[in-house]
Enzyme design. Structure first.
Site, PDB file in Angstrom:
ATOM      1  N   HIS A 141      39.212 -13.631   0.813  1.00  0.00           N
ATOM      2  CA  HIS A 141      37.920 -13.752   1.502  1.00  0.00           C
ATOM      3  C   HIS A 141      37.449 -15.207   1.391  1.00  0.00           C
ATOM      4  O   HIS A 141      36.348 -15.513   0.934  1.00  0.00           O
ATOM      5  CB  HIS A 141      36.896 -12.807   0.869  1.00  0.00           C
ATOM      6  CG  HIS A 141      35.724 -12.516   1.756  1.00  0.00           C
ATOM      7  ND1 HIS A 141      35.800 -11.686   2.850  1.00  0.00           N
ATOM      8  CD2 HIS A 141      34.440 -12.952   1.721  1.00  0.00           C
ATOM      9  CE1 HIS A 141      34.618 -11.610   3.432  1.00  0.00           C
ATOM     10  NE2 HIS A 141      33.777 -12.386   2.776  1.00  0.00           N
ATOM     11  N   THR A 184      36.919 -15.049   7.479  1.00  0.00           N
ATOM     12  CA  THR A 184      35.896 -14.786   6.475  1.00  0.00           C
ATOM     13  C   THR A 184      34.493 -14.938   7.026  1.00  0.00           C
ATOM     14  O   THR A 184      34.161 -15.954   7.655  1.00  0.00           O
ATOM     15  CB  THR A 184      36.092 -15.742   5.294  1.00  0.00           C
ATOM     16  OG1 THR A 184      37.423 -15.591   4.789  1.00  0.00           O
ATOM     17  CG2 THR A 184      35.097 -15.473   4.185  1.00  0.00           C
ATOM     18  N   GLU A 185      33.657 -13.918   6.775  1.00  0.00           N
ATOM     19  CA  GLU A 185      32.251 -13.924   7.175  1.00  0.00           C
ATOM     20  C   GLU A 185      32.074 -14.133   8.673  1.00  0.00           C
ATOM     21  O   GLU A 185      31.098 -14.737   9.112  1.00  0.00           O
ATOM     22  CB  GLU A 185      31.482 -14.987   6.386  1.00  0.00           C
ATOM     23  CG  GLU A 185      31.524 -14.775   4.879  1.00  0.00           C
ATOM     24  CD  GLU A 185      30.814 -13.510   4.419  1.00  0.00           C
ATOM     25  OE1 GLU A 185      29.718 -13.241   4.925  1.00  0.00           O
ATOM     26  OE2 GLU A 185      31.375 -12.795   3.558  1.00  0.00           O
ATOM     27  N   PHE A 186      33.039 -13.627   9.443  1.00  0.00           N
ATOM     28  CA  PHE A 186      32.982 -13.685  10.908  1.00  0.00           C
ATOM     29  C   PHE A 186      32.988 -15.110  11.450  1.00  0.00           C
ATOM     30  O   PHE A 186      32.548 -15.363  12.574  1.00  0.00           O
ATOM     31  CB  PHE A 186      31.765 -12.929  11.440  1.00  0.00           C
ATOM     32  CG  PHE A 186      31.983 -11.442  11.547  1.00  0.00           C
ATOM     33  CD1 PHE A 186      32.833 -10.780  10.692  1.00  0.00           C
ATOM     34  CD2 PHE A 186      31.323 -10.699  12.509  1.00  0.00           C
ATOM     35  CE1 PHE A 186      33.039  -9.404  10.795  1.00  0.00           C
ATOM     36  CE2 PHE A 186      31.514  -9.318  12.618  1.00  0.00           C
ATOM     37  CZ  PHE A 186      32.377  -8.677  11.752  1.00  0.00           C
TER      38      PHE A 186
END
Length: 515
Positions: free
Chosen positions: A124, A163-165
């Site tokens: 992530h 990660t995190e869009f």
């Protein structure tokens, strides 16, 4: 028909330990400093275990059991219930160690055939945004994540998120070239403009399909569900289903942290009952169905191109950009320092070093360093285990120091590894100039390149850099080969004839290259 796509983001980081230095000293005094000991000192696994166990009890296990019940209840109906999960590799690691019941219920969910698993980076991480080698590391972490999903769930994804869009055109086409057909990201207003997030889009520059999150409807559950000051409180399943039914478009893509269901909103808030009854309320509407990213990308043709240049990268955090992770000087310096160690870690091919370096790419470390204001600052403070960004930065720097010392020690033990494998980025290259400062146009990024190019650089330039100690300093400070550096320093002082000096220096370098 409008397709409702639910995606749950499932992640827990390895948090750094505030007693890192003290724990390292304790272990060193006991003579125990293997990689496992070092990682145990660097990361606060007592806290990590506590968070995982608490979230398992409040959220992961009960919420997944509710989802499994609904997946099975509606599986044989004309309109089955379906969901998607994006689960980080480090989450699966921690769940396996400290709360294996989570893995069991997730496997049960996947086994229904009504779940799509979405790929992401194993750690992530912020790998994609590391200088010089970002996409190389990104690919490695995605492939590692693919392997853990295969081993844990016997599943091979076709949809992916960074990660995190985080998203831009380069990332979309990079993933498409890796074989992924669908990329999920945020429905950012300034990118969409007049367009709605509730359609399938096509990536700019390749044929990947893009799903954009309806952040308003997602955040109604993710952020506002238990807010008693909200004018729509309380949010019930039938009310939310009516909002979905009134939403125009082909797809309503809803994505939120899985911790929404019991951790961010405690079970006492009614969030579990909301989750339990929502599928039935949605399916009362004849024009609504549940679907997955893969299915809607295959079902609906793209309405338009979703164009996000690399210099305008988006995310679902804060101001919908990268500022949550690389927005201030501390974060930028942390990223630069971490990236600077990458060539040495790769050259040494040491699994323990590689593991520690990758664990430091976890995005949360940089998220904790953010300096924001207002409600955004409150969100960062909620997630951070530290009092402020400076403490987070200081601990990360301390962890980098531990990693740097390990790298230095391994290079002293195995200099041939570095000589054979290390290729430096341009900012660490050695640039040949003439004594008056004129650039010769020649630079070298490895010991091997130095050996071969010593014969093509003007003799005056080579001798100048040898006599001035520039080459020996670069070999010592950048290649970290101190013994070779000392030998070249001695030759530079004792050998007067220029051609003979260069010849002897090349012989010393050759001996290193030959091991």
């Amino acid at each position: 028909m409008t397709s409702i796509v639910f995606l749950f983001e499932v992640h827990q980081p390895y948090r750094l330990d505030r007693r890192m230095h003290e724990k390292l000293m304790e272990k060193a005094l006991k003579g125990s400093l293997e990689y496992d000991d070092i990682q145990e000192a660097v990361f606060d696994n007592s806290l990590n275990k506590y968070v995982m166990e608490r979230a398992a009890e409040r959220c992961y296990i009960p919420a997944t059991k509710i989802i499994v019940e609904n997946l099975k209840r509606y599986k044989d109906s004309s309109k089955p219930f379906k969901v998607s999960f994006s689960i980080s590799g480090v989450f699966l690691e921690q769940a396996s160690k400290w709360a294996p019941g989570i893995i069991q219920v997730l496997q049960e969910a996947v086994a229904t055939g009504m779940v799509e698993l979405v790929e992401q980076t194993y750690y992530h991480s912020i790998a994609a945004f590391l200088p010089n080698h970002g996409f190389e590391e990104l690919k490695e972490q995605v492939l590692q994540h693919r392997e853990v999903l295969k081993n844990t769930f016997n599943y091979e994804p076709v949809s992916i998120e960074n990660t995190e869009f985080t998203f831009n055109n380069d990332l979309a086409c990079f993933f498409y070239n890796m074989g992924y057909k669908v990329i999920v990201t945020e429905g950012v207003d300034h990118i969409l403009g007049w367009r709605s997030p509730n359609y399938v889009y096509k990536a700019w520059g390749c044929d990947a399909r893009v799903l954009t999150r309806n952040y308003r409807l997602s955040d109604d559950v993710g952020f506002r569900f238990s807010d008693r000051k909200w004018d729509q409180y309380p949010l019930t399943a039938d009310k939310y289903a009516s909002w979905l039914a009134a939403t125009p478009g082909d797809v309503v893509f809803l994505a939120m942290d899985y911790e929404t269901f019991g951790e961010h909103h405690w079970p006492e808030s009614g969030i579990h009952e909301f989750l339990r009854w929502l599928p039935g309320e949605v399916l009362k509407y004849g024009h609504l169905e549940f679907s997955t990213p893969r299915e809607v990308a295959e079902k609906y043709p793209p309405r338009d191109v979703f164009d996000v240049p690399p210099w305008s990268t988006i995310s679902w955090a804060d101001e919908r950009d990268l500022s949550a992770w690389i927005g201030n000087i501390m974060q930028q310096e942390a990223v630069r320092a971490l990236a600077s160690l990458y060539p040495y870690v790769k050259a040494l091919e040491d699994p323990g070093l590689t593991r520690l370096w990758k664990m430091l790419t976890i995005s949360d470390h940089f998220y904790y360093m953010a300096t924001k204001f207002g409600t955004i600052e409150e969100v960062h403070a909620y997630f951070s285990p530290f009092k402020n960004a400076s403490i987070a930065y200081g601990l990360f720097t301390e962890a980098l120091g531990v990693l740097s010392k390990l790298i230095y020690d391994r290079i002293r033990e195995k200099p041939v590894k570095v000589v054979s494998n290390l290729t430096l980025p341009l900012e660490k290259a050695f640039y040949f100039t003439m004594p008056d400062g004129t650039y010769t146009g020649v630079y070298v990024r490895s010991l091997k390149e130095l050996y071969f190019k010593l014969g093509s650089v003007p003799l005056e330039s080579v001798v100048y850099h040898l006599r001035s100690g520039h080459i020996s300093a670069w070999i010592s400070q950048v290649l970290l080969l101190e013994e070779l550096s000392r030998k070249i320093q001695v030759l530079s002082r004792e050998v007067d004839e220029p051609l003979k000096l260069v010849e002897l220096v090349k012989k010393e370098i050759q001996s290193y290259l030959e091991g």
